[in-house]
Design a protein around this motif. Structure first.
Motif, PDB file in Angstrom:
ATOM      1  N   GLU A   1     -51.666 -33.239 -59.041  1.00 13.27           N
ATOM      2  CA  GLU A   1     -51.039 -32.248 -58.172  1.00 13.27           C
ATOM      3  C   GLU A   1     -50.011 -31.425 -58.940  1.00 13.27           C
ATOM      4  OE1 GLU A   1     -51.426 -35.527 -54.592  1.00 13.27           O
ATOM      5  OE2 GLU A   1     -49.441 -34.783 -55.161  1.00 13.27           O
ATOM      6  N   THR A   2     -49.255 -32.079 -59.809  1.00 14.51           N
ATOM      7  CA  THR A   2     -48.226 -31.386 -60.591  1.00 14.51           C
ATOM      8  C   THR A   2     -48.854 -30.383 -61.551  1.00 14.51           C
ATOM      9  OG1 THR A   2     -46.760 -33.307 -60.447  1.00 14.51           O
ATOM     10  CG2 THR A   2     -46.296 -31.730 -62.195  1.00 14.51           C
ATOM     11  N   VAL A   3     -49.969 -30.763 -62.171  1.00 15.40           N
ATOM     12  CA  VAL A   3     -50.657 -29.849 -63.086  1.00 15.40           C
ATOM     13  C   VAL A   3     -51.178 -28.630 -62.321  1.00 15.40           C
ATOM     14  CG1 VAL A   3     -52.666 -29.594 -64.605  1.00 15.40           C
ATOM     15  CG2 VAL A   3     -51.229 -31.629 -64.768  1.00 15.40           C
ATOM     16  N   LEU A   4     -51.742 -28.841 -61.127  1.00 12.61           N
ATOM     17  CA  LEU A   4     -52.217 -27.718 -60.322  1.00 12.61           C
ATOM     18  C   LEU A   4     -51.069 -26.786 -59.936  1.00 12.61           C
ATOM     19  CD1 LEU A   4     -54.906 -29.152 -57.863  1.00 12.61           C
ATOM     20  CD2 LEU A   4     -55.232 -27.469 -59.675  1.00 12.61           C
ATOM     21  N   LEU A   5     -49.929 -27.355 -59.556  1.00 19.13           N
ATOM     22  CA  LEU A   5     -48.767 -26.529 -59.227  1.00 19.13           C
ATOM     23  C   LEU A   5     -48.326 -25.722 -60.443  1.00 19.13           C
ATOM     24  CD1 LEU A   5     -46.691 -29.055 -57.087  1.00 19.13           C
ATOM     25  CD2 LEU A   5     -47.702 -26.925 -56.277  1.00 19.13           C
ATOM     26  N   GLY A   6     -48.391 -26.336 -61.622  1.00 21.42           N
ATOM     27  CA  GLY A   6     -48.041 -25.626 -62.848  1.00 21.42           C
ATOM     28  C   GLY A   6     -48.998 -24.489 -63.140  1.00 21.42           C
ATOM     29  N   LEU A   7     -50.282 -24.707 -62.878  1.00 17.62           N
ATOM     30  CA  LEU A   7     -51.268 -23.632 -63.069  1.00 17.62           C
ATOM     31  C   LEU A   7     -50.939 -22.434 -62.183  1.00 17.62           C
ATOM     32  CD1 LEU A   7     -54.652 -25.594 -63.209  1.00 17.62           C
ATOM     33  CD2 LEU A   7     -53.726 -24.129 -65.015  1.00 17.62           C
ATOM     34  N   ALA A   8     -50.498 -22.710 -60.965  1.00 17.48           N
ATOM     35  CA  ALA A   8     -50.165 -21.625 -60.041  1.00 17.48           C
ATOM     36  C   ALA A   8     -48.970 -20.824 -60.535  1.00 17.48           C
ATOM     37  CB  ALA A   8     -49.885 -22.192 -58.653  1.00 17.48           C
ATOM     38  N   ARG A   9     -48.026 -21.501 -61.215  1.00 15.79           N
ATOM     39  CA  ARG A   9     -46.861 -20.781 -61.741  1.00 15.79           C
ATOM     40  C   ARG A   9     -47.247 -19.868 -62.891  1.00 15.79           C
ATOM     41  NH1 ARG A   9     -44.245 -25.820 -60.981  1.00 15.79           N
ATOM     42  NH2 ARG A   9     -44.470 -26.320 -63.200  1.00 15.79           N
ATOM     43  N   GLY A  10     -48.257 -20.267 -63.670  1.00 13.05           N
ATOM     44  CA  GLY A  10     -48.754 -19.416 -64.744  1.00 13.05           C
ATOM     45  C   GLY A  10     -47.740 -19.139 -65.822  1.00 13.05           C
ATOM     46  N   SER A  11     -46.914 -20.131 -66.165  1.00 11.90           N
ATOM     47  CA  SER A  11     -45.861 -19.920 -67.163  1.00 11.90           C
ATOM     48  C   SER A  11     -46.230 -20.481 -68.530  1.00 11.90           C
ATOM     49  CB  SER A  11     -44.554 -20.566 -66.674  1.00 11.90           C
ATOM     50  OG  SER A  11     -44.149 -19.981 -65.463  1.00 11.90           O
ATOM     51  N   GLY A  12     -47.525 -20.610 -68.798  1.00 15.13           N
ATOM     52  CA  GLY A  12     -47.950 -21.083 -70.109  1.00 15.13           C
ATOM     53  C   GLY A  12     -48.183 -22.576 -70.125  1.00 15.13           C
ATOM     54  N   PRO A  13     -48.562 -23.117 -71.313  1.00 18.31           N
ATOM     55  CA  PRO A  13     -48.926 -24.536 -71.425  1.00 18.31           C
ATOM     56  C   PRO A  13     -47.833 -25.490 -70.956  1.00 18.31           C
ATOM     57  CG  PRO A  13     -49.561 -23.337 -73.403  1.00 18.31           C
ATOM     58  CD  PRO A  13     -48.764 -22.388 -72.576  1.00 18.31           C
ATOM     59  N   ARG A  14     -46.566 -25.116 -71.143  1.00 21.48           N
ATOM     60  CA  ARG A  14     -45.492 -26.025 -70.746  1.00 21.48           C
ATOM     61  C   ARG A  14     -45.534 -26.326 -69.248  1.00 21.48           C
ATOM     62  NH1 ARG A  14     -40.928 -27.305 -73.457  1.00 21.48           N
ATOM     63  NH2 ARG A  14     -41.289 -25.615 -74.942  1.00 21.48           N
ATOM     64  N   SER A  15     -45.927 -25.345 -68.450  1.00 21.45           N
ATOM     65  CA  SER A  15     -45.922 -25.542 -67.000  1.00 21.45           C
ATOM     66  C   SER A  15     -47.085 -26.407 -66.527  1.00 21.45           C
ATOM     67  CB  SER A  15     -45.967 -24.190 -66.282  1.00 21.45           C
ATOM     68  OG  SER A  15     -47.203 -23.543 -66.491  1.00 21.45           O
ATOM     69  N   VAL A  16     -48.109 -26.619 -67.386  1.00 24.39           N
ATOM     70  CA  VAL A  16     -49.243 -27.452 -66.995  1.00 24.39           C
ATOM     71  C   VAL A  16     -49.272 -28.792 -67.718  1.00 24.39           C
ATOM     72  CG1 VAL A  16     -51.311 -26.456 -65.948  1.00 24.39           C
ATOM     73  CG2 VAL A  16     -50.494 -25.501 -68.033  1.00 24.39           C
ATOM     74  N   GLN A  17     -48.174 -29.152 -68.341  1.00 20.90           N
ATOM     75  CA  GLN A  17     -48.116 -30.435 -69.034  1.00 20.90           C
ATOM     76  C   GLN A  17     -47.925 -31.601 -68.078  1.00 20.90           C
ATOM     77  OE1 GLN A  17     -45.166 -30.411 -72.155  1.00 20.90           O
ATOM     78  NE2 GLN A  17     -46.077 -28.645 -73.172  1.00 20.90           N
ATOM     79  N   GLY A  18     -47.513 -31.316 -66.853  1.00 20.40           N
ATOM     80  CA  GLY A  18     -47.286 -32.392 -65.909  1.00 20.40           C
ATOM     81  C   GLY A  18     -46.046 -33.197 -66.256  1.00 20.40           C
ATOM     82  N   MET A  19     -45.995 -34.411 -65.736  1.00 25.74           N
ATOM     83  CA  MET A  19     -44.834 -35.274 -65.914  1.00 25.74           C
ATOM     84  C   MET A  19     -45.009 -36.147 -67.147  1.00 25.74           C
ATOM     85  SD  MET A  19     -44.324 -36.384 -61.914  1.00 25.74           S
ATOM     86  CE  MET A  19     -46.087 -36.627 -61.632  1.00 25.74           C
ATOM     87  N   ALA A  20     -43.924 -36.370 -67.866  1.00 22.80           N
ATOM     88  CA  ALA A  20     -43.962 -37.222 -69.058  1.00 22.80           C
ATOM     89  C   ALA A  20     -43.816 -38.683 -68.654  1.00 22.80           C
ATOM     90  CB  ALA A  20     -42.840 -36.833 -70.015  1.00 22.80           C
TER      91      ALA A  20
ATOM     92  N   ARG B   1     -55.530 -35.752 -67.570  1.00 21.83           N
ATOM     93  CA  ARG B   1     -55.841 -35.838 -69.002  1.00 21.83           C
ATOM     94  C   ARG B   1     -55.496 -34.524 -69.717  1.00 21.83           C
ATOM     95  NH1 ARG B   1     -60.416 -37.697 -68.139  1.00 21.83           N
ATOM     96  NH2 ARG B   1     -61.667 -35.814 -68.314  1.00 21.83           N
ATOM     97  N   THR B   2     -55.762 -33.410 -69.066  1.00 17.03           N
ATOM     98  CA  THR B   2     -55.422 -32.111 -69.642  1.00 17.03           C
ATOM     99  C   THR B   2     -53.919 -31.982 -69.836  1.00 17.03           C
ATOM    100  OG1 THR B   2     -57.348 -31.045 -68.645  1.00 17.03           O
ATOM    101  CG2 THR B   2     -55.522 -29.617 -69.264  1.00 17.03           C
ATOM    102  N   GLY B   3     -53.153 -32.403 -68.830  1.00 14.03           N
ATOM    103  CA  GLY B   3     -51.705 -32.359 -68.956  1.00 14.03           C
ATOM    104  C   GLY B   3     -51.213 -33.209 -70.115  1.00 14.03           C
ATOM    105  N   GLU B   4     -51.805 -34.385 -70.274  1.00 15.28           N
ATOM    106  CA  GLU B   4     -51.406 -35.279 -71.363  1.00 15.28           C
ATOM    107  C   GLU B   4     -51.705 -34.648 -72.722  1.00 15.28           C
ATOM    108  OE1 GLU B   4     -52.354 -39.850 -72.915  1.00 15.28           O
ATOM    109  OE2 GLU B   4     -53.295 -39.054 -71.103  1.00 15.28           O
ATOM    110  N   GLN B   5     -52.877 -34.024 -72.856  1.00 14.69           N
ATOM    111  CA  GLN B   5     -53.238 -33.393 -74.125  1.00 14.69           C
ATOM    112  C   GLN B   5     -52.314 -32.212 -74.433  1.00 14.69           C
ATOM    113  OE1 GLN B   5     -57.320 -32.505 -73.234  1.00 14.69           O
ATOM    114  NE2 GLN B   5     -58.068 -34.526 -73.837  1.00 14.69           N
TER     115      GLN B   5
END
Length: 328
Positions: A132-151, A218-222
């Protein structure tokens, strides 16, 4: 003494997840757990008291619903029954802008940070939360950092269950005879994350043939692993280009764009910038690579009564606090 966990598939999966996290990030085995009373945090607490040396439970009562104090007290009792050393209820007042979700999150994290007594705090975020966090990051569209999800660990917050499905935490609660609290906010359609959980992700799973949540996580982790390398390179660039207050344009201009923008972002944040957007970064980057005499770029942040402006002067990037057109 901690409750003995049954040797079910769910119990073994959660124990392994917590054990791996502890060995990597908290070898002393002394941790706190943020416990809401929901299935994820209850299952995490049950696994943590078996795998860790000492566990203190921290329960935040947001006071947003009638009877929330009773829910918090029940969660504290469950924590003690599971074997936590202590279980404290932290009552908070939810205020501030950005919507109820954001305000509650700020209040919760502030209370947990104040009460943790220098211990890392384990949180019950699962693989489903990560998707869910990765999808929310995709919606923000702020680059790879926004789709990394939670560490898995961002001091002091630990997330051992990012590889565990939500269904597994519910199964462990069932195995233990625990009845998790069902927060009505978790099914309220006015919250974006709830609609992602109940509408968007199930539709994606149906259309794409399953495995979507795991693929997103997995995408967020990579991306996070790639980001760590880029952050290291950006740090080296900052040291090469900077003198503390300004950055040398010539050094920045010859760097790869991904590294340069990360370096500029870090420099702006260190200078007091807030709520940076991709638009801000591209505009500041244009001062380096596409300069044709344009003026400075206004950046959110600075002390009250001032605004931050990034500008190009004498071959260097500068960041100034302006009040009524005057430098500070």
């Amino acid at each position: 003494m901690p409750v003995r966990l049954p040797e079910t598939a769910a119990a073994l999966e959660l124990r392994h997840a917590v054990r791996d996290w502890l060995s990597r990030y908290a070898p002393t085995g002394v941790v706190a757990v943020g416990l809401s009373g929901g299935a994820d945090s209850l299952a995490l607490t049950a696994a943590a008291v078996v795998e860790a040396e000492v566990v203190d439970a921290l329960i935040v009562d947001h006071g947003l619903q009638s009877g929330s104090d009773a829910v918090a007290a029940e969660a504290a009792a469950a924590a003690r029954a599971l074997g936590c050393r202590t279980a404290r209820v932290l009552a908070v007042t939810v205020t501030g802008g950005g919507g109820l979700e954001a305000a509650a999150r700020r209040a919760r994290y502030t209370a947990l940070d104040a009460a943790r007594d220098r211990l890392p705090v384990l949180l019950g975020h699962t693989l489903d939360d990560q998707a869910e966090t990765v999808l929310l990051g995709l919606a923000r569209g702020s680059g790879p950092r926004s789709v990394q999800g939670m560490a898995p660990y961002a001091d002091p917050w630990g997330r051992p269950l990012l590889g565990v499905r939500r269904a597994t935490t519910r199964q462990l609660c069932a195995d233990l005879g625990l009845r998790p609290h069902e927060d009505p906010h978790n099914s309220a359609p006015e919250f974006t994350r709830v609609r992602l959980r109940t509408e968007v992700l199930p539709l994606l799973e149906e259309v794409l043939g399953g495995g979507v949540a795991a693929a997103l996580a997995r995408t967020g982790e990579q991306l996070r692993a790639d980001g760590e390398v880029l952050d290291e390179l950006a740090g080296k660039l900052l040291r090469a280009a900077g003198d503390g207050a300004t950055l040398k344009i010539e050094t920045l201009a010859t760097a790869p764009v991904a590294v340069r923008r990360r370096a500029v972002r870090a420099w702006l944040l260190d200078g007091g910038a807030k709520a940076l957007t991709d638009k801000h970064l591209r505009a500041v980057d244009a001062l380096v690579t596409d300069w044709h005499g344009q003026g400075g770029v206004a950046i959110g942040g600075g002390v009250a009564g001032t605004r931050l402006v990034a500008a190009r002067e004498h071959g260097r990037l500068t960041l100034m606090a302006l009040t009524g057109g005057r430098h500070h």
